[in-house]
Design a protein around this motif. Structure first.
Motif, PDB file in Angstrom:
ATOM      1  N   VAL A 123       0.848  -1.203   0.000  1.00  0.00           N
ATOM      2  CA  VAL A 123       0.000   0.000   0.000  1.00  0.00           C
ATOM      3  C   VAL A 123       0.886   1.256   0.000  1.00  0.00           C
ATOM      4  O   VAL A 123       0.686   2.186  -0.795  1.00  0.00           O
ATOM      5  CB  VAL A 123      -0.955  -0.006   1.225  1.00  0.00           C
ATOM      6  N   VAL A 124       1.910   1.272   0.878  1.00  0.00           N
ATOM      7  CA  VAL A 124       2.799   2.441   0.941  1.00  0.00           C
ATOM      8  C   VAL A 124       3.469   2.654  -0.417  1.00  0.00           C
ATOM      9  O   VAL A 124       3.569   3.777  -0.916  1.00  0.00           O
ATOM     10  CB  VAL A 124       3.865   2.261   2.067  1.00  0.00           C
ATOM     11  N   PHE A 125       3.900   1.546  -1.030  1.00  0.00           N
ATOM     12  CA  PHE A 125       4.565   1.654  -2.327  1.00  0.00           C
ATOM     13  C   PHE A 125       3.624   2.253  -3.379  1.00  0.00           C
ATOM     14  O   PHE A 125       4.029   3.004  -4.257  1.00  0.00           O
ATOM     15  CB  PHE A 125       5.042   0.271  -2.795  1.00  0.00           C
ATOM     16  N   TYR A 126       2.361   1.900  -3.266  1.00  0.00           N
ATOM     17  CA  TYR A 126       1.380   2.359  -4.244  1.00  0.00           C
ATOM     18  C   TYR A 126       1.087   3.850  -4.046  1.00  0.00           C
ATOM     19  O   TYR A 126       0.975   4.617  -4.997  1.00  0.00           O
ATOM     20  CB  TYR A 126       0.098   1.535  -4.073  1.00  0.00           C
ATOM     21  N   VAL A 127       1.015   4.262  -2.757  1.00  0.00           N
ATOM     22  CA  VAL A 127       0.598   5.642  -2.453  1.00  0.00           C
ATOM     23  C   VAL A 127       1.789   6.609  -2.525  1.00  0.00           C
ATOM     24  O   VAL A 127       1.697   7.685  -3.129  1.00  0.00           O
ATOM     25  CB  VAL A 127      -0.050   5.692  -1.041  1.00  0.00           C
ATOM     26  N   ILE A 128       2.913   6.257  -1.886  1.00  0.00           N
ATOM     27  CA  ILE A 128       4.084   7.156  -1.891  1.00  0.00           C
ATOM     28  C   ILE A 128       5.324   6.355  -2.335  1.00  0.00           C
ATOM     29  O   ILE A 128       6.193   6.018  -1.514  1.00  0.00           O
ATOM     30  CB  ILE A 128       4.319   7.810  -0.495  1.00  0.00           C
ATOM     31  N   PRO A 129       5.406   6.053  -3.641  1.00  0.00           N
ATOM     32  CA  PRO A 129       6.458   5.139  -4.102  1.00  0.00           C
ATOM     33  C   PRO A 129       7.884   5.621  -3.838  1.00  0.00           C
ATOM     34  O   PRO A 129       8.752   4.806  -3.521  1.00  0.00           O
ATOM     35  CB  PRO A 129       6.200   5.013  -5.617  1.00  0.00           C
ATOM     36  N   PHE A 130       8.123   6.927  -3.918  1.00  0.00           N
ATOM     37  CA  PHE A 130       9.507   7.376  -3.744  1.00  0.00           C
ATOM     38  C   PHE A 130       9.969   7.181  -2.299  1.00  0.00           C
ATOM     39  O   PHE A 130      11.082   6.713  -2.043  1.00  0.00           O
ATOM     40  CB  PHE A 130       9.641   8.851  -4.172  1.00  0.00           C
ATOM     41  N   ILE A 131       9.071   7.514  -1.348  1.00  0.00           N
ATOM     42  CA  ILE A 131       9.416   7.331   0.075  1.00  0.00           C
ATOM     43  C   ILE A 131       9.609   5.835   0.346  1.00  0.00           C
ATOM     44  O   ILE A 131      10.532   5.422   1.049  1.00  0.00           O
ATOM     45  CB  ILE A 131       8.277   7.866   0.988  1.00  0.00           C
ATOM     46  N   ALA A 132       8.723   5.013  -0.252  1.00  0.00           N
ATOM     47  CA  ALA A 132       8.834   3.560  -0.038  1.00  0.00           C
ATOM     48  C   ALA A 132      10.165   3.056  -0.590  1.00  0.00           C
ATOM     49  O   ALA A 132      10.822   2.212   0.031  1.00  0.00           O
ATOM     50  CB  ALA A 132       7.667   2.844  -0.720  1.00  0.00           C
ATOM     51  N   LEU A 133      10.584   3.591  -1.732  1.00  0.00           N
ATOM     52  CA  LEU A 133      11.854   3.145  -2.312  1.00  0.00           C
ATOM     53  C   LEU A 133      13.030   3.539  -1.406  1.00  0.00           C
ATOM     54  O   LEU A 133      13.952   2.738  -1.197  1.00  0.00           O
ATOM     55  CB  LEU A 133      12.040   3.729  -3.722  1.00  0.00           C
ATOM     56  N   ILE A 134      12.967   4.759  -0.862  1.00  0.00           N
ATOM     57  CA  ILE A 134      14.055   5.186   0.044  1.00  0.00           C
ATOM     58  C   ILE A 134      14.101   4.231   1.252  1.00  0.00           C
ATOM     59  O   ILE A 134      15.166   3.752   1.647  1.00  0.00           O
ATOM     60  CB  ILE A 134      13.848   6.649   0.517  1.00  0.00           C
ATOM     61  N   ALA A 135      12.917   3.926   1.800  1.00  0.00           N
ATOM     62  CA  ALA A 135      12.879   3.019   2.965  1.00  0.00           C
ATOM     63  C   ALA A 135      13.440   1.652   2.578  1.00  0.00           C
ATOM     64  O   ALA A 135      14.207   1.039   3.333  1.00  0.00           O
ATOM     65  CB  ALA A 135      11.451   2.890   3.465  1.00  0.00           C
ATOM     66  N   PHE A 136      13.080   1.180   1.378  1.00  0.00           N
ATOM     67  CA  PHE A 136      13.561  -0.136   0.914  1.00  0.00           C
ATOM     68  C   PHE A 136      15.088  -0.145   0.794  1.00  0.00           C
ATOM     69  O   PHE A 136      15.760  -1.074   1.258  1.00  0.00           O
ATOM     70  CB  PHE A 136      12.892  -0.454  -0.432  1.00  0.00           C
ATOM     71  N   VAL A 137      15.651   0.923   0.206  1.00  0.00           N
ATOM     72  CA  VAL A 137      17.107   0.975   0.025  1.00  0.00           C
ATOM     73  C   VAL A 137      17.794   1.015   1.390  1.00  0.00           C
ATOM     74  O   VAL A 137      18.777   0.304   1.624  1.00  0.00           O
ATOM     75  CB  VAL A 137      17.493   2.187  -0.867  1.00  0.00           C
ATOM     76  N   LEU A 138      17.247   1.817   2.325  1.00  0.00           N
ATOM     77  CA  LEU A 138      17.883   1.918   3.649  1.00  0.00           C
ATOM     78  C   LEU A 138      17.850   0.572   4.377  1.00  0.00           C
ATOM     79  O   LEU A 138      18.861   0.093   4.889  1.00  0.00           O
ATOM     80  CB  LEU A 138      17.180   2.979   4.506  1.00  0.00           C
ATOM     81  N   ILE A 139      16.680  -0.046   4.376  1.00  0.00           N
ATOM     82  CA  ILE A 139      16.553  -1.294   5.126  1.00  0.00           C
ATOM     83  C   ILE A 139      17.375  -2.418   4.451  1.00  0.00           C
ATOM     84  O   ILE A 139      17.977  -3.258   5.129  1.00  0.00           O
ATOM     85  CB  ILE A 139      15.069  -1.662   5.346  1.00  0.00           C
ATOM     86  N   SER A 140      17.460  -2.371   3.124  1.00  0.00           N
ATOM     87  CA  SER A 140      18.276  -3.371   2.417  1.00  0.00           C
ATOM     88  C   SER A 140      19.743  -3.172   2.747  1.00  0.00           C
ATOM     89  O   SER A 140      20.487  -4.131   2.941  1.00  0.00           O
ATOM     90  CB  SER A 140      18.117  -3.237   0.897  1.00  0.00           C
ATOM     91  N   GLY A 141      20.158  -1.894   2.794  1.00  0.00           N
ATOM     92  CA  GLY A 141      21.559  -1.602   3.114  1.00  0.00           C
ATOM     93  C   GLY A 141      21.896  -2.203   4.473  1.00  0.00           C
ATOM     94  O   GLY A 141      22.878  -2.938   4.629  1.00  0.00           O
TER      95      GLY A 141
END
Ligand SMILES: CC1=C(/C=C/C(C)=C/C=C/C(C)=C/C=C/C=C(C)/C=C/C=C(C)/C=C/C2=C(C)CCCC2(C)C)C(C)(C)CCC1
Length: 298
Positions: A82-100
């Protein structure tokens, strides 16, 4: 057959050297087939036993604990979608941080004694981001297009470079501080620099799919599978790996079917690579919390 730790890592290093030269001999189509086979098999498998890992980590399992964990796990996956659908850029930043954080933790957790310290977390985060931004910067043209397809935002190559340099600086600072109290970390300095040179060479000569797949499968998923099998069954060998595989199979299959459905639903509006990364992002979140709990316990 028992796998000795040093043979396991020597095999991974040898396979990485092979992966470094293979792009010269293989067409991009063949590279894609091998890369996705690796991501969809060992890559997805390494998260498929998360519910059993949680069960094993609970000293006093409550009634219906398994079902509760299953619902929480699915809830986190769906919330991320849902977050990815609504605010994809913020979700991507969160994904990159948590993946790192997750990549760094997998690489260094056994060399740091105090897993709970903020310094250890910052080091894992900066080292994992360093590896990620090496992939992203050396493949910036493809990466910029994928990010635009996923989020609608156009990031610049210079932003990727700044982030790469900042994560390099962060890794160096936290490495120096932590190595004072962690002898294993200190003694692996040269080896870790050589690994980073090997990764940079690989990411420079390969495209984004090959670069990501080689790192994700060989350097992240296989060591994680080994740690999980060790923790669940006491020893990493073929017999225990097979036990792990049998338990993980239904969840692995559910994820592959889930990914197939996502790709099919959005095939006309989104690029295949963006969909695969978005799917991986959704299942990454709960997995990272399970692994953090596992390493905290080790
Ligand atoms: C148990 C369970 C399950 C399953 C699960 C699983 C199967 C998991 C897995 C998990 C996993 C499997 C994880 C993974 C991780 C990964 C990662 C961590 C990655 C990262 C990456 C990145 C970060 C990327 C980036 C990029 C690139 C490289 C290029 C382009 C751009 C971008 C930025 C996107 C289910 C849901 C069925 C149900 C419930 C229970």
């Amino acid at each position: 057959m028992k796998f000795n730790k040093s043979i396991f890592f020597k095999t991974i290093i040898a396979l990485t050297f092979i992966a470094l030269v293979l792009p010269v001999f293989l067409s991009q189509e063949v590279q894609y087939v091998i890369a996705f086979m690796g991501i969809f098999s060992f890559g997805i498998l390494h998260g498929s036993n998360d519910l059993f890992v949680i069960e094993k980590l609970n000293d006093k399992p409550k009634q219906n604990q398994f079902i509760r964990s299953l619902f929480i796990y699915l809830g986190v996956v769906l919330a991320f979608v849902v977050v990815f659908y609504v605010i994809p850029f913020i979700a991507l930043i969160a994904f990159v941080l948590i993946s790192g954080y997750h990549f760094g933790e997998q690489h260094f957790h056994h060399k740091i004694s105090n897993q709970a310290s903020a310094l250890a977390s910052l080091f894992y985060l900066s080292y994992g981001l360093l590896v990620l931004f090496l992939i992203l910067y050396f493949n910036s043209q493809e990466v910029i297009l994928i990010i635009q397809d996923m989020t609608g935002y156009l990031v610049s190559e210079s932003l990727l470079l700044y982030l790469l340099l900042s994560s390099l600086l962060g890794s160096l600072i936290f490495y120096v501080i932590l190595s004072k109290k962690n002898a294993a970390l200190k003694s692996s300095a040269l080896r870790d620099v050589l690994y980073l040179i090997l990764f940079s060479g690989l990411f420079y000569v390969s495209d984004v799919v090959w670069s990501f797949a080689v790192y994700f499968v060989l350097w992240h998923s296989l060591p994680s599978l080994k740690d999980q099998v060790n923790s669940l069954y006491g020893e990493f060998d073929f017999k225990n790996f097979f036990k792990y595989f049998k338990k993980a199979f239904p969840y692995w299959l559910a994820s592959i079917i889930g990914m197939g459905v996502v790709v099919w639903l959005f095939k006309d509006s989104k690029n295949f690579l963006s969909l695969v990364f978005a799917f991986i992002a959704a299942i990454t979140f709960p997995h990272v919390f399970v692994m953090r709990k596992l390493f905290g316990r080790d």
